[in-house]
Design a protein around this motif. Sequence first.
Motif, PDB file in Angstrom:
ATOM      1  N   MET A  94       3.254   6.575  11.189  1.00 43.73           N
ATOM      2  CA  MET A  94       3.127   5.128  11.212  1.00 43.73           C
ATOM      3  C   MET A  94       2.025   4.733  12.209  1.00 43.73           C
ATOM      4  O   MET A  94       2.044   5.175  13.361  1.00 43.73           O
ATOM      5  N   ILE A  95       1.108   3.911  11.747  1.00 41.00           N
ATOM      6  CA  ILE A  95      -0.011   3.464  12.576  1.00 41.00           C
ATOM      7  C   ILE A  95      -0.174   1.960  12.395  1.00 41.00           C
ATOM      8  O   ILE A  95      -0.034   1.446  11.279  1.00 41.00           O
ATOM      9  N   ILE A  96      -0.462   1.234  13.472  1.00 34.00           N
ATOM     10  CA  ILE A  96      -0.846  -0.175  13.372  1.00 34.00           C
ATOM     11  C   ILE A  96      -2.337  -0.296  13.658  1.00 34.00           C
ATOM     12  O   ILE A  96      -2.823   0.187  14.683  1.00 34.00           O
ATOM     13  N   LEU A  97      -3.044  -0.904  12.739  1.00 37.50           N
ATOM     14  CA  LEU A  97      -4.462  -1.197  12.891  1.00 37.50           C
ATOM     15  C   LEU A  97      -4.586  -2.670  13.231  1.00 37.50           C
ATOM     16  O   LEU A  97      -4.227  -3.535  12.431  1.00 37.50           O
ATOM     17  N   GLU A  98      -5.070  -2.969  14.434  1.00 34.87           N
ATOM     18  CA  GLU A  98      -5.106  -4.351  14.911  1.00 34.87           C
ATOM     19  C   GLU A  98      -6.542  -4.841  15.042  1.00 34.87           C
ATOM     20  O   GLU A  98      -7.395  -4.189  15.650  1.00 34.87           O
ATOM     21  N   ARG A  99      -6.786  -6.009  14.459  1.00 33.19           N
ATOM     22  CA  ARG A  99      -8.105  -6.633  14.515  1.00 33.19           C
ATOM     23  C   ARG A  99      -8.261  -7.372  15.832  1.00 33.19           C
ATOM     24  O   ARG A  99      -7.410  -8.165  16.216  1.00 33.19           O
TER      25      ARG A  99
ATOM     26  N   TRP B  96     -11.573  -2.858  15.922  1.00 35.50           N
ATOM     27  CA  TRP B  96     -10.256  -2.498  15.403  1.00 35.50           C
ATOM     28  C   TRP B  96      -9.618  -1.489  16.342  1.00 35.50           C
ATOM     29  O   TRP B  96     -10.238  -0.498  16.736  1.00 35.50           O
ATOM     30  N   ARG B  97      -8.392  -1.752  16.713  1.00 43.04           N
ATOM     31  CA  ARG B  97      -7.655  -0.875  17.618  1.00 43.04           C
ATOM     32  C   ARG B  97      -6.549  -0.160  16.842  1.00 43.04           C
ATOM     33  O   ARG B  97      -5.785  -0.781  16.109  1.00 43.04           O
ATOM     34  N   TRP B  98      -6.482   1.170  17.015  1.00 39.52           N
ATOM     35  CA  TRP B  98      -5.496   1.990  16.316  1.00 39.52           C
ATOM     36  C   TRP B  98      -4.363   2.308  17.266  1.00 39.52           C
ATOM     37  O   TRP B  98      -4.583   2.818  18.359  1.00 39.52           O
ATOM     38  N   GLN B  99      -3.155   2.034  16.873  1.00 39.50           N
ATOM     39  CA  GLN B  99      -2.001   2.232  17.736  1.00 39.50           C
ATOM     40  C   GLN B  99      -0.939   3.037  16.995  1.00 39.50           C
ATOM     41  O   GLN B  99      -0.441   2.613  15.936  1.00 39.50           O
ATOM     42  N   HIS B 100      -0.583   4.193  17.538  1.00 37.26           N
ATOM     43  CA  HIS B 100       0.479   4.990  16.931  1.00 37.26           C
ATOM     44  C   HIS B 100       1.827   4.309  17.127  1.00 37.26           C
ATOM     45  O   HIS B 100       2.121   3.791  18.200  1.00 37.26           O
ATOM     46  N   VAL B 101       2.650   4.291  16.093  1.00 44.08           N
ATOM     47  CA  VAL B 101       3.995   3.732  16.152  1.00 44.08           C
ATOM     48  C   VAL B 101       4.997   4.872  16.222  1.00 44.08           C
ATOM     49  O   VAL B 101       5.032   5.728  15.327  1.00 44.08           O
TER      50      VAL B 101
ATOM     51  N   LYS C 282      -3.030  -7.701  11.936  1.00 45.13           N
ATOM     52  CA  LYS C 282      -2.515  -6.341  12.038  1.00 45.13           C
ATOM     53  C   LYS C 282      -2.226  -5.771  10.652  1.00 45.13           C
ATOM     54  O   LYS C 282      -1.707  -6.466   9.787  1.00 45.13           O
ATOM     55  N   ILE C 283      -2.569  -4.489  10.490  1.00 49.37           N
ATOM     56  CA  ILE C 283      -2.285  -3.761   9.265  1.00 49.37           C
ATOM     57  C   ILE C 283      -1.391  -2.584   9.622  1.00 49.37           C
ATOM     58  O   ILE C 283      -1.651  -1.850  10.582  1.00 49.37           O
ATOM     59  N   PHE C 284      -0.335  -2.394   8.856  1.00 48.26           N
ATOM     60  CA  PHE C 284       0.623  -1.314   9.087  1.00 48.26           C
ATOM     61  C   PHE C 284       0.321  -0.203   8.096  1.00 48.26           C
ATOM     62  O   PHE C 284       0.400  -0.396   6.882  1.00 48.26           O
ATOM     63  N   LEU C 285      -0.075   0.978   8.590  1.00 46.09           N
ATOM     64  CA  LEU C 285      -0.328   2.138   7.760  1.00 46.09           C
ATOM     65  C   LEU C 285       0.915   3.010   7.754  1.00 46.09           C
ATOM     66  O   LEU C 285       1.424   3.373   8.817  1.00 46.09           O
ATOM     67  N   MET C 286       1.388   3.353   6.562  1.00 45.04           N
ATOM     68  CA  MET C 286       2.641   4.090   6.428  1.00 45.04           C
ATOM     69  C   MET C 286       2.411   5.354   5.625  1.00 45.04           C
ATOM     70  O   MET C 286       1.928   5.298   4.499  1.00 45.04           O
ATOM     71  N   GLY C 287       2.715   6.490   6.218  1.00 45.45           N
ATOM     72  CA  GLY C 287       2.658   7.758   5.516  1.00 45.45           C
ATOM     73  C   GLY C 287       3.984   8.464   5.625  1.00 45.45           C
ATOM     74  O   GLY C 287       4.974   7.904   6.097  1.00 45.45           O
TER      75      GLY C 287
ATOM     76  N   VAL D 136      -0.246   7.214   1.200  1.00 48.31           N
ATOM     77  CA  VAL D 136      -0.365   6.391   2.391  1.00 48.31           C
ATOM     78  C   VAL D 136      -0.445   4.945   1.926  1.00 48.31           C
ATOM     79  O   VAL D 136      -1.253   4.607   1.062  1.00 48.31           O
ATOM     80  N   SER D 137       0.416   4.083   2.450  1.00 50.30           N
ATOM     81  CA  SER D 137       0.438   2.684   2.046  1.00 50.30           C
ATOM     82  C   SER D 137      -0.031   1.796   3.194  1.00 50.30           C
ATOM     83  O   SER D 137       0.077   2.148   4.366  1.00 50.30           O
ATOM     84  N   LEU D 138      -0.542   0.631   2.812  1.00 52.54           N
ATOM     85  CA  LEU D 138      -0.993  -0.374   3.759  1.00 52.54           C
ATOM     86  C   LEU D 138      -0.177  -1.636   3.566  1.00 52.54           C
ATOM     87  O   LEU D 138       0.146  -2.010   2.441  1.00 52.54           O
ATOM     88  N   LEU D 139       0.151  -2.298   4.670  1.00 51.27           N
ATOM     89  CA  LEU D 139       0.877  -3.559   4.584  1.00 51.27           C
ATOM     90  C   LEU D 139       0.302  -4.527   5.605  1.00 51.27           C
ATOM     91  O   LEU D 139       0.210  -4.200   6.800  1.00 51.27           O
ATOM     92  N   ASP D 140      -0.096  -5.706   5.151  1.00 52.30           N
ATOM     93  CA  ASP D 140      -0.547  -6.751   6.055  1.00 52.30           C
ATOM     94  C   ASP D 140       0.676  -7.353   6.740  1.00 52.30           C
ATOM     95  O   ASP D 140       1.560  -7.892   6.089  1.00 52.30           O
TER      96      ASP D 140
END
Length: 417
Positions: free
Chosen positions: A372-377, A394-399, A357-362, A348-352
């Motif tokens: 794919m998930i976006i973690l938004e501050r 922090w809000r979790w949003q499915h992409v 917003k942080i983009f979580l990629m699995g 699982v990778s993280l990208l600012d």
Amino acid sequence: MADYCTTNPMEFLQFEQLIPGLPDDLALECLLRVPITSHPSIRLVSHLWKSTVSNPSFFSNRRRGLLAENHVFLIQPLSPLPLPPPPLLSSEDKDAVIGDTDMIDVKETVHSGPLLYNLNVFNTNNEEWRCLAGITIPTFSQCVVLPTIGKLVVLGGWDPATLEPVSRVLVLDLAVGTWKEGSPMPTARSFFACAAVGPSTVYVAGGHDGQKNALRSAEAYDVVADEWKALPPMAVERDESYGLSLTEDGKFWVISGYGTESQGRFKPDAEVFNPESNTWEIVTGVWPYPGNNPKSTAIVIVEGQRRWWYIVGGEIKEFQWEDKIWKGINLGSIPKRVTELWSSSSSVSLLDVGNGKIFLMGNGENCGGEGMIILERENVDNNNNNTNKGGVNWRWQHVHAPPRFLGFPFSASHLLI
């Protein structure tokens, strides 16, 4: 209009209007609002439109006007139905333009050859997925964005047919939308550390060669001059290391990695290259997870502070730079689908991606497409009930990603354009 248009010897352009009947300042405001995916088409309208939307100042005005779109570039396998590769350039055509990168959907063409990779683009503003067609991306290549000069560079990886490391370099001009073949890396390598340092330089270090020998060598690529130069070698071999740069110090960090004889056992330290002194320095205590790849990390800039995050053991940990320790952080209630993503994916990778917003990629293929998930501050009123200290939620949003974009991204970068 002199600030927005390149110099053109054709005199009639001095009297041409961007949009007939509208003042040029108003017409420009209209063009600034055109989505980036439509730019290849609007460049065909006229010479004036082409010169306007291709000028770097045009994109500066998009950012200043809060009209820029945030794009995440991902190198992913063409899964499940990859395209056959287009022909490669000959050495005589090295400096030739490869072609426009009109962002179009991948055609579902069955191909029985080796697994191929492509450069895909996710627009976080409108959640639109596209692929950049017309170019072969080496398997396991790396992509790096240089925002100041508006270029994206794809480097190294494997030849998809022979599975040998390649020295190939591809440069995408994000303003014009064309690829060019860059000067090849002096050392063919894969699984190396790389990062952009400064406005136009990409550093690479470590990785391994065609015999799977881990490398100590390092090189720097000047994208504008299209030239490589050798850097002093690192103290030790570092295969599968993670590269990053911090804007405040201008140094190139190579995190962890392993040597030829210790494959898969990641080192606890890092080496840092200082361009001013042309020397490397070892920094200890950076990576305490010998069985985990440091590639699953992100540098997050929040209120001027450096935050380095990593997913381990089903939670996000933050690296405390001053104490050189990792601590778990409280992100509030974590949705079930996120914990399932962490448990079902080996990586699982993280990208600012900016704007908090942080983009979580699995690997979405392993977790029902929920990869794919976006973690938004979100800043909140301290008087309200919030789950984190300091007035932050922090809000979790499915992409949602179409099936063809669910493969695990080997490399990712982002740009506001």
